[in-house]
Design an enzyme around this catalytic site. Sequence first.
Site, PDB file in Angstrom:
ATOM      1  N   LYS A 147      77.408 -10.927   7.318  1.00 21.65           N
ATOM      2  CA  LYS A 147      78.042 -11.790   6.361  1.00 21.65           C
ATOM      3  C   LYS A 147      77.020 -12.823   5.766  1.00 21.65           C
ATOM      4  O   LYS A 147      76.076 -13.589   6.458  1.00 21.65           O
ATOM      5  CB  LYS A 147      79.005 -12.609   7.300  1.00 21.65           C
TER       6      LYS A 147
ATOM      7  N   ASP B 103      87.264 -18.811  13.892  1.00 23.40           N
ATOM      8  CA  ASP B 103      86.145 -19.540  14.837  1.00 23.40           C
ATOM      9  C   ASP B 103      85.958 -20.660  14.495  1.00 23.40           C
ATOM     10  O   ASP B 103      85.065 -21.543  15.126  1.00 23.40           O
ATOM     11  CB  ASP B 103      84.896 -18.899  14.796  1.00 23.40           C
TER      12      ASP B 103
ATOM     13  N   TYR C  80      72.674 -16.936   8.963  1.00 24.06           N
ATOM     14  CA  TYR C  80      72.893 -18.266   8.255  1.00 24.06           C
ATOM     15  C   TYR C  80      71.232 -19.011   8.216  1.00 24.06           C
ATOM     16  O   TYR C  80      70.938 -19.035   9.385  1.00 24.06           O
ATOM     17  CB  TYR C  80      73.809 -19.196   9.130  1.00 24.06           C
TER      18      TYR C  80
ATOM     19  N   ARG D 185      68.841 -22.075   8.406  1.00 29.65           N
ATOM     20  CA  ARG D 185      69.242 -23.121   9.148  1.00 29.65           C
ATOM     21  C   ARG D 185      67.866 -23.874   9.352  1.00 29.65           C
ATOM     22  O   ARG D 185      66.759 -23.196   9.941  1.00 29.65           O
ATOM     23  CB  ARG D 185      70.110 -23.389  10.419  1.00 29.65           C
TER      24      ARG D 185
ATOM     25  N   GLY E 185      88.091 -17.536   5.579  1.00 32.26           N
ATOM     26  CA  GLY E 185      88.988 -18.153   6.655  1.00 32.26           C
ATOM     27  C   GLY E 185      89.674 -19.169   5.962  1.00 32.26           C
ATOM     28  O   GLY E 185      91.041 -19.052   5.787  1.00 32.26           O
ATOM     29  N   ARG E 186      89.126 -20.523   5.945  1.00 32.69           N
ATOM     30  CA  ARG E 186      89.936 -21.491   5.320  1.00 32.69           C
ATOM     31  C   ARG E 186      90.503 -21.164   3.948  1.00 32.69           C
ATOM     32  O   ARG E 186      91.754 -21.552   3.735  1.00 32.69           O
ATOM     33  CB  ARG E 186      88.942 -22.754   5.274  1.00 32.69           C
TER      34      ARG E 186
ATOM     35  N   GLY F 297      83.718 -19.932   2.660  1.00 32.69           N
ATOM     36  CA  GLY F 297      83.227 -21.230   2.693  1.00 32.69           C
ATOM     37  C   GLY F 297      84.599 -22.050   2.481  1.00 32.69           C
ATOM     38  O   GLY F 297      85.579 -21.691   2.706  1.00 32.69           O
TER      39      GLY F 297
ATOM     40  N   HIS G 250      83.790 -25.944  13.637  1.00 34.66           N
ATOM     41  CA  HIS G 250      83.998 -27.164  12.949  1.00 34.66           C
ATOM     42  C   HIS G 250      84.958 -28.194  13.791  1.00 34.66           C
ATOM     43  O   HIS G 250      84.951 -29.458  13.595  1.00 34.66           O
ATOM     44  CB  HIS G 250      84.575 -26.997  11.885  1.00 34.66           C
TER      45      HIS G 250
END
Lengths: 325, 325, 325, 325, 325
Positions: free
Chosen positions: A224, A64, A190, A192, A295-296, A269, A69
């Site tokens: 998550k 995603d 998250y 924020r 992911g990354r 992350g 991003h």
Amino acid sequence: MSESSPPPTTGPSTGAGTRTGAAVRRPRPTLSQMGLAPGKRTRLKRLLYDHGPGGGTLLILPIDQGLEHGPMDFFANPDSLDPKYQYDLARDGNFSAIALHIGLAEKYFHEYAGEVPLILKLNGKTAIPSDAQAFSALTGSVEDAVRLGADAVGYTVYVGSPSQDRDFEQFRRVREEADRLGMPVIVWAYPRGDAVAKKGGKESLYAIEYAARVALELGADIVKVNFPVPSEKDADSPPPYNALKLTAAEAFRRVVHSAGRCLVLVSGGEKMGDTELLAKVRASMDDGATGIIFGRNMWQRPRAEALRMTRELHAIFREYAQPLP
Amino acid sequence: MSESSPPPTTGPSTGAGTRTGAAVRRPRPTLSQMGLAPGKRTRLKRLLYDHGPGGGTLLILPIDQGLEHGPMDFFANPDSLDPKYQYDLARDGNFSAIALHIGLAEKYFHEYAGEVPLILKLNGKTAIPSDAQAFSALTGSVEDAVRLGADAVGYTVYVGSPSQDRDFEQFRRVREEADRLGMPVIVWAYPRGDAVAKKGGKESLYAIEYAARVALELGADIVKVNFPVPSEKDADSPPPYNALKLTAAEAFRRVVHSAGRCLVLVSGGEKMGDTELLAKVRASMDDGATGIIFGRNMWQRPRAEALRMTRELHAIFREYAQPLP
Amino acid sequence: MSESSPPPTTGPSTGAGTRTGAAVRRPRPTLSQMGLAPGKRTRLKRLLYDHGPGGGTLLILPIDQGLEHGPMDFFANPDSLDPKYQYDLARDGNFSAIALHIGLAEKYFHEYAGEVPLILKLNGKTAIPSDAQAFSALTGSVEDAVRLGADAVGYTVYVGSPSQDRDFEQFRRVREEADRLGMPVIVWAYPRGDAVAKKGGKESLYAIEYAARVALELGADIVKVNFPVPSEKDADSPPPYNALKLTAAEAFRRVVHSAGRCLVLVSGGEKMGDTELLAKVRASMDDGATGIIFGRNMWQRPRAEALRMTRELHAIFREYAQPLP
Amino acid sequence: MSESSPPPTTGPSTGAGTRTGAAVRRPRPTLSQMGLAPGKRTRLKRLLYDHGPGGGTLLILPIDQGLEHGPMDFFANPDSLDPKYQYDLARDGNFSAIALHIGLAEKYFHEYAGEVPLILKLNGKTAIPSDAQAFSALTGSVEDAVRLGADAVGYTVYVGSPSQDRDFEQFRRVREEADRLGMPVIVWAYPRGDAVAKKGGKESLYAIEYAARVALELGADIVKVNFPVPSEKDADSPPPYNALKLTAAEAFRRVVHSAGRCLVLVSGGEKMGDTELLAKVRASMDDGATGIIFGRNMWQRPRAEALRMTRELHAIFREYAQPLP
Amino acid sequence: MSESSPPPTTGPSTGAGTRTGAAVRRPRPTLSQMGLAPGKRTRLKRLLYDHGPGGGTLLILPIDQGLEHGPMDFFANPDSLDPKYQYDLARDGNFSAIALHIGLAEKYFHEYAGEVPLILKLNGKTAIPSDAQAFSALTGSVEDAVRLGADAVGYTVYVGSPSQDRDFEQFRRVREEADRLGMPVIVWAYPRGDAVAKKGGKESLYAIEYAARVALELGADIVKVNFPVPSEKDADSPPPYNALKLTAAEAFRRVVHSAGRCLVLVSGGEKMGDTELLAKVRASMDDGATGIIFGRNMWQRPRAEALRMTRELHAIFREYAQPLP
């Protein structure tokens, strides 16, 4: 003693670097404990036992970031700009599921249907406007997920944002539709917003532990979370957090504990080195996490390297496998 | 190698001025790849193969400028103030479709029904108030489009606007209704707002590539993009964009790549000279665009001149024709 | 004389410290007086007579602090971080009901269903953002409560908040759904916001009495109130409050009176000593309260101590038992 | 040449003062050209041919000023404070229709039903709060109009207002309901707001021509416009408007042209002298207007005078009569 | 002459102090004139003829002050804090109806059902936050009113408030539901907000006359107005109000006139002396009011005194009785 009290350890807690393995492992919530309706249980069982590493664990590949991003995340590995790269990786690396938004589901999933379980991410935003009032609008629905054959939906809650009330309301509608249709709900929890920043920041234990609990309270099945990062900014957190002085591992254990009967997914992350990544996974699983969502750290690697890492993760996950109770 | 990696070139990339033609052409997504439900496939096939230049290409005439810019755009060619001018041009120039709002559809389309395919634009705004919080409210619905016999709907997303969350939510409803009724969705993907301005501007590669990806992520079938215009303002874009130093052609190729399995329509913008226009079309088609959507560049010309230009475009498009796979 | 005029006393009002017991007790509203539809009456009867101390009283254990305050409230008694701690306490201490949000209901209640009555809290927020515009968004619905077998729903109204209009509207929808489905509604009536702060504060009699009346006017069946705390800030309240000079007990009696035919639950607030707590309970019951809703004062104690306190409360409540009229 | 190009004139355009009559008249859109569904066509035919002056013209009496301006407008003719005054005038003066809000329809129209056609105005506001964010909320619905036997609905769009997006959205719902029920829609197209003021003002050609086009684009069947008033403020309008130097008549012709196949109603505004009024009517009709909607210019006159003026208007309208095509 | 022109007087208007009685009475609208659907007519007939003083008049007891002002209003007569006090007074004093919110209806009305007609107040707010953006959210619905056996609903419109557009929209929904279900609508028409304050204030003729007209325009059946209070602040009202120089009685007559075919209820406001009160009632009825709605002026009196005053009011109302036409 209640079920989720910290389990006995073989010695004083010494952080992730010196743990002694399975003996101190915190048990994960079971499907029976979670009180799931049949539709949710059917789908979660598929994710936890029939695909990916199995044995009650989860290895999830999110894609995603193109929305959250922007395409900038794909420069590190140009092949990754094409969503087929991640789909192929999820299939060939035997991930438990791939998590993405409606567009990537509608345009690509048909070629992988039945091979890679789908988690449909239901809300999102871009990184362009300010995060001060962070709120992710819906991009899809639980009915979309059912139509596409997905096994879970994902939803981002920005805990502590000034838009938190809109977020809770929007989440409630998703949660109700998911209850009605038997669809498991994964919350990206998250912290924020300004108030979070003033109380120790979005990586503080205060904020992350609170966010994990909010996911539990609001009805997530899986949450998550990011790893809390103890820092001197914790001094700005409300008591008793401002005086806790925990290691990162101790802090993470609190987060898992606060998530209660939500299964915990650990977020990857930014990309890490191999050693650091594998240590993070072991530590998470020891402390009661059910799996990881990287992911990354996966698809920013070249395909061969990513598949190799995936095999290493499978090997670790096998150590934490449990039979379906 | 994944399907949409940049194709092999016959030499180093040298920009639009020196390309060597079909050998370096980027393939367009096919209807099969796009995973379309039957209703969407039926309608897209009509637009791509049965009308206009055909062969899987699109030549679209938009006439929403009366709403978006106001009648000022019609001064250059007074005949164009009457919507029949554009309808006649679309029919006599054999465009793939005409794109406009509900009022021009209801009051004029009945005289062209069956002759000119209709794309109903579903949201819009005027140019009068500030664009700081740019948001286009709905002017029509997918059901309107179905009722009128349209073959697609158009929707403008202002990526990066502070109103982005309302926009995503509104788009989601349109997208869901379009999924339900089998109606293809074309997204006008426009970066807008303060944050965009601060990060390189609405013509930067950063903004336009991000916008194209957003359209893909949110579920567009076709995305209309502007050509990115490399400039020194790119230095304000986030890394790695602030250091990329791409030619305009290289930048556009990234945009098409980021749009994935969305078909790409190139926007005309303000009126250009003939040579520049035709070069832009060839460059776009070489780089994987499926077609163009030129308004002012068409109907600000006198009818005879516009028809001549249309014939030239048809000739170009024939070079890019592909059989229905 | 009307039913709810202050009852005759055996002497001048002398505050909680010197009350002379049952002779001055204010009667509680009966189910018949409350004009309840059959569904509401069935469920309220269960809470008031069939579980907990019974005899028309209520002893309720809330566990919404994980959402409202965050996990910080669980540090005083680490076992309490696990919701099973509170569920076990509610069951083993024979509480009238446990009150919590959807997540704790879905994940844990199935193990206690039929043993502990459930009050589903329907709205909430975190303590992270500012309270200046306090508003609690919905986290669940009356239909959720029905589906889960709950016997009542809880809703927090922030009386006096600038968001009061959204709150009233949201409450109305809950109240209508509750009327339709025969579900009793408990209102957490909390004064909040700048205007409250300027008029004596959220603990002033002005604010709390007004909040109790608002709950009655809007259609609550039960209202949870805090004890007003007379202070010099009362001088900022509008007349006649700024000149009243009441004892805390006199002030509380006004609150009960203003609640009319809503049953009154007294809130515990922060943890107190035993003597203070028991005195507060007696005083409340003498003045017409129907019961108490004590959270931190219960589950911040170790289990054995909490159960002992519960037994003491049961003993007191027996003194106030009334047969089902 | 397209249907709505300016018709040939017998000489150079010389403004309203020297026009040579029918030879230069601009044709009005016909019902067939407008592509109307049967319900709309039935109702419009009644307004245009069966009531009032007929022959495809419209003479409409609005009485929404009590809401829009307040009772102050009735001081000039005290009898006009009673809505029966306007109803009687509409009937006895044989107007094409009376236009008003739901309250005046429900309380008075029953005495005139079948005698005076009704146009139900669907949105409105008072003149009390600032116009900076001008927006007219709904006061009625298309279903109300159907229930009452109305032949059209009226809706005010504030083009250019910061609230334009809410307005477009609200209008869309009205327009869709009107399409569904076959009810003609008349748009009061009014430029408003700061941005309009900065670009030449609400009486500028720029603003009024834009507003007329917006009505066409959004799906109006009839648009009510004010006469543009050329002034030095036009220098603030965007190009080419800031340099046009048109006469008032030339400016109005542009407005009619921009409205396309919307029938144009000319607004009366504040009360004028007889000569000025009649000249305005002739000029409007010559330039393609379908009729006029004069309120204060009618009912601020004593009844006898108003009826006399009505007869004069009928005489003029007969000159512009056309058979039903 | 139209029906509601000022009736002929026996001499020059001289204000309330010197009126000469029935000869100058302004006629009230009849049920037939009001164009009511059968359900509304049935219910209004019950209120106007079958209960209370009858003869087409209304004597209504409101008890919404606990919400609108808070319990402070009950200090003047402590018995009045218990809603039974007002219910008993309404029944024993033979009022036409009692008007209150959902909570007081659900909890108390069952004991008076069939004896005291019910007007369900549908929206409200507290006096705690600022009135700058005054808006009353819904607390109940027309369906609640039907379910409870009410004979009318009440709705507060804050004319001129910056929130006026939300208010109009909300009212429209109520009005439509009331039309559908045949429920009469009473509008509390209150000028509010900064713009009102700047134009003479909420007690000015300008504001109150405008508010009465707004109620008529929006579709009220009955409008509750305050008496305008001429003052030097009228100089801030727009022309011609800033120069009118009317007596209070003349001003009130204008208000009734502007309300058209809405029945007018006169508001009591703060408690008055007996003489003043009775004079106000006579003046109101002479000028065409249909009745009064007095709250504090009734229930802030001890019961015996209130009942005595009620008898005096009945005597006055008998003078204004008219047979059902």
